[in-house]
Design an enzyme around this catalytic site. Sequence first.
Site, short mmCIF file in Angstrom:
data_model
loop_
_atom_site.label_atom_id
_atom_site.label_comp_id
_atom_site.label_asym_id
_atom_site.label_seq_id
_atom_site.Cartn_x
_atom_site.Cartn_y
_atom_site.Cartn_z
N GLY A 216 2.58 2.42 5.30
CA GLY A 216 3.76 1.58 5.84
C GLY A 216 4.47 2.25 6.77
N GLU B 130 5.79 -3.53 1.02
CA GLU B 130 5.80 -3.16 -0.72
C GLU B 130 4.99 -1.90 -0.51
OE1 GLU B 130 4.84 -2.21 -3.68
OE2 GLU B 130 3.70 -4.13 -4.21
N GLY C 125 0.96 -1.25 -0.21
CA GLY C 125 0.07 -0.09 -0.10
C GLY C 125 0.94 1.39 0.12
N SER C 126 0.14 2.40 0.46
CA SER C 126 1.03 3.72 0.60
C SER C 126 2.23 3.75 1.39
CB SER C 126 -0.06 4.66 0.71
OG SER C 126 -0.32 4.56 2.18
N THR C 127 3.17 4.51 1.18
CA THR C 127 4.47 4.70 1.99
C THR C 127 3.81 5.23 3.30
OG1 THR C 127 5.96 4.70 0.16
CG2 THR C 127 6.39 5.65 2.22
N GLU D 24 3.79 10.03 -5.77
CA GLU D 24 3.17 9.09 -6.53
C GLU D 24 1.83 9.84 -7.48
OE1 GLU D 24 2.81 4.67 -5.62
OE2 GLU D 24 2.30 5.78 -3.99
P1 NDP Z 1 -3.39 2.72 1.69
O1 NDP Z 1 -2.21 2.31 1.81
O2 NDP Z 1 -4.10 3.46 2.69
O3 NDP Z 1 -4.08 1.16 1.71
C1 NDP Z 1 -3.67 -0.09 1.55
C2 NDP Z 1 -4.29 -0.92 2.53
O4 NDP Z 1 -4.06 -0.54 3.88
C3 NDP Z 1 -5.78 -1.05 2.43
O5 NDP Z 1 -6.24 -2.41 2.65
C4 NDP Z 1 -6.24 -0.09 3.49
O6 NDP Z 1 -7.56 -0.31 3.82
C5 NDP Z 1 -5.09 -0.33 4.58
N1 NDP Z 1 -4.96 0.48 5.71
C6 NDP Z 1 -5.26 1.85 5.38
N2 NDP Z 1 -4.56 2.50 6.62
C7 NDP Z 1 -4.32 1.58 7.46
C8 NDP Z 1 -3.56 1.29 8.87
N3 NDP Z 1 -3.50 2.62 9.73
N4 NDP Z 1 -3.21 0.34 9.30
C9 NDP Z 1 -3.56 -0.85 8.69
N5 NDP Z 1 -3.75 -0.80 7.20
C10 NDP Z 1 -4.36 0.35 6.98
O7 NDP Z 1 -3.77 3.15 0.29
P2 NDP Z 1 -4.97 4.02 -0.28
O8 NDP Z 1 -5.86 3.14 -0.93
O9 NDP Z 1 -5.40 4.70 0.56
O10 NDP Z 1 -4.31 5.04 -1.50
C11 NDP Z 1 -3.60 6.03 -1.11
C12 NDP Z 1 -2.52 6.11 -2.03
O11 NDP Z 1 -1.58 5.21 -1.70
C13 NDP Z 1 -2.66 6.00 -3.73
O12 NDP Z 1 -3.17 7.07 -4.27
C14 NDP Z 1 -1.45 5.77 -4.12
O13 NDP Z 1 -0.58 6.54 -4.27
C15 NDP Z 1 -0.81 4.80 -2.88
N6 NDP Z 1 -0.93 3.23 -3.03
C16 NDP Z 1 -0.25 2.45 -3.35
C17 NDP Z 1 -0.05 1.31 -3.80
C18 NDP Z 1 1.02 0.35 -3.77
O14 NDP Z 1 1.04 -0.88 -4.38
N7 NDP Z 1 2.32 0.78 -3.89
C19 NDP Z 1 -1.43 0.53 -3.63
C20 NDP Z 1 -2.53 1.45 -3.06
C21 NDP Z 1 -2.18 2.63 -2.92
P3 NDP Z 1 -8.55 0.40 3.15
O15 NDP Z 1 -8.21 0.83 1.85
O16 NDP Z 1 -9.84 -0.63 3.36
O17 NDP Z 1 -9.00 1.69 4.19
#
Ligand code: NDP
Length: 792
Positions: free
Chosen positions: A248, A265, A243-245, A396
């Site tokens: 992370g 990742e 997910g997002s940095t 990004e």
């Molecule tokens: P997030 O990092 O918020 O989401 C990724 C996952 O983590 C989702 O399942 C989300 O839940 C979950 N999550 C969110 N907050 C927490 C937390 N505090 N603790 C544990 N898990 C959590 O990405 P977003 O969907 O908000 O996207 C935002 C930006 O992130 C995008 O615009 C993009 O720039 C980047 N991104 C990068 C990705 C990659 O593969 N590198 C993938 C996705 C996004 P839920 O979504 O259900 O709220």
Amino acid sequence: MNIKDIMETMDYGPAPEASTDVEAWLESRGRVFGHFIDGSFTGAGNASIEVENPATGEVIARIPEGTEAEVNAAVAAAKEAFPAWSRLPGFERARYLYAIARHLQQRERFFSVLESIDNGKPIKETRNADIPLAIRHFYHHAGWAAAIDTEFPGHEALGVCGQIIPWNFPLLMLAWKIAPALAAGNTVVLKPADLTPLTAIAFAELLVEIGLPKGVVNIVHGGGATGALIVRHPDIAKIAFTGSTAVGREIRRATAGSGKKLSLELGGKSPFIVCADADLDAAVEGVVEGVWFNQGEVCCAGSRLILQEGIADRFLAKLRARMERLRVGDPLDKSTDMGAIVSAGQKARIMGLLEGAKAEGYRLEQSSCPLPERGRFIAPGFFADTEPSATVSQVEIFGPIAVTMTFRTVDEAVQLANNTSYGLAASIWSENINGATELAARVKAGVVWINATNIFDANAPFGGYKESGYGREGAREGMLGYLKRSVRKAAPAEIVPADLTAMPQTEGAVATYIDRTMKNYIGGKQARPDGGASYAVRDPSGEILGLAPISNRKDIRNAVEAAAKAASWAGNAHNRAQVLYYLAENLSARAAEVAALLQRMTGVSKEKAAAEVRQTLERCFYYAGMADKHDGLIHAAKPRHLTLSVKEPIGIVGVAAPDQSPLLSLMSLVLPLIATGNRVVAVPSPACALIVQPLYQLLDTSDVPAGVVNLVTGDRDTLAKVLAEHDAVNGLWYCGTAEGAAEVERLSAGNLKQVWTNNGLAIDWVDDAVARGPEWLDRATQVKTIWVPYGA
Ligand code: NDP
């Protein structure tokens, strides 16, 4: 448009994929879904989260927000299932993974359509990439499960793994996470993104069908709050996150001190370098694949086009023409190139960034292709000439828009490519293999594609450098992320007290100790500490043996600066081996003197002190020998590609050494790091700091280049904290208290440096099986996967 019109214009007619099966499936479940916990579907009664079809904005289903009780139940089920699942013979686990792959394959079309409807991505992509790759992952990992005993001897499963995945490749990310976890014998609690939960639900139904034992896979729905509950759960042994940095970082902080294994990742801002001698038409197709694939919602998207000056205009002209021909629209139409952006929120975020860049004066060029009237669509495009410092060049966009910049020389290309806090991927276009491989070697990224982009395979490690995270997914390297060495439970590490009170600087005191006042060793020189103060290092009876510097933030910064200048150390493995042999030779010549010092400082017997020096010598020899043998692999991934995984040093690594076996332990940490090309800033045991004094001369006389090893004495935790916070430090190995370990893990979230700690536990430094070996070399390196296509 009728067929006659189409024949006249030779344009594409609509070619919709039927969604009847998927609609029937949604209807048959009343469009309301629950979690999958301990083999049952539960919690649908609280389904409050609406799941939308991004192409229409219509609500197509509802899911619940996982509560603490539900997360607890899922973890309890996974914990209960773990002993039996992990003890199953590998072959039995392989059969389940194989069954998953077979069943997915039989339902490939259903999953492709469902993924397109849920995420908005074109059916062309779900059918050709997402679903086949997910299937491939399960097949591949069935193989690892069956071969686990022979391929990973001495390893065992971790326990319950918490896995959190994003919305951009829902089923594929699920496969990347679940397949290796199960193959290694772990059980799982996975949270899909709340925007795209549907393929995970259909997958859970498939697990019931194949009879996977209850509790082995649990799926809990919900948003960030539910994810955070998983992250913090004490019974979870590993968190795997994509997910997002920003999230992370939060997860790194939340897991600090918990002993959980962690793989992250994260985001990327990957360079797409087109050299003057590139096949420009192929490179333009590369942009279609690298930037506009999946609407640009790809972590490794080659979203920074870095073009060599001579061809930049020609390339952009071709790109404009190609962009005009892309079709944006109904994801279920087989001739659609780009579908819908996943959510209104994501579209607003992208548009905000684009507007911001336009306000800063950057020119956005977008395709004039027609967009559907409803749904969330953005036309593909690029900013024609962007400064590297522009916001859109650094963050990004996660949408179908690239930035472009130009370069003249290879050095400039490398500089631009690496001018980012991320390091996920890079794509390099050149018909000159020498030039392309030079760029591949110099770009700081976990995955490099030469004359290609966005190629993935279950047998090719994927993961980032720098703030793109750590850990690898796929292949042997990915499996290691779900295994641990089988070791006995250790007791807490003993800390030998050291009194770090500054010695009074009176004339008399200085005069008494002046000849025994050690300095730091920074950049190949002995350096007085910045604060000018020293503390007394005493023998076990309390007698002062000498003075060691009380170093501070400035001393660490100087040491890091010196280390930064020694980057060429990474260059030649044979030379590193020679230097380490020489170090061993020189230590051997002074073994008696070093042993005598060790004996006085620690109070051990003469024999024990001599044995410690001897074993340090052996480790020196061992790592000298391994300097040119810790090889990468050539993976059997896709046909007609060389898929290389190269082991590169992490960079500058901080070391905080323990008190036990102070010479052996310090060198057991430093040697694997420098053997693999890292540079080190090490803090020795405060109680036994004087042990580094003979090392200064040894390092000098052994031709260890200045800055490769820097030794800074003082309070372990104070200095480790400075190292953990330092942005130019890429890794940190810490051996101290449990609290100290937790603190450095928490602080490392700043630049997401790779941290290894002893978790406050004792390590038997004398035991070769524990304190030396390939595991240490792996820890000292990061894998860069380089894809080189071949064939005329
Ligand atoms: P997030 O990092 O918020 O989401 C990724 C996952 O983590 C989702 O399942 C989300 O839940 C979950 N999550 C969110 N907050 C927490 C937390 N505090 N603790 C544990 N898990 C959590 O990405 P977003 O969907 O908000 O996207 C935002 C930006 O992130 C995008 O615009 C993009 O720039 C980047 N991104 C990068 C990705 C990659 O593969 N590198 C993938 C996705 C996004 P839920 O979504 O259900 O709220």
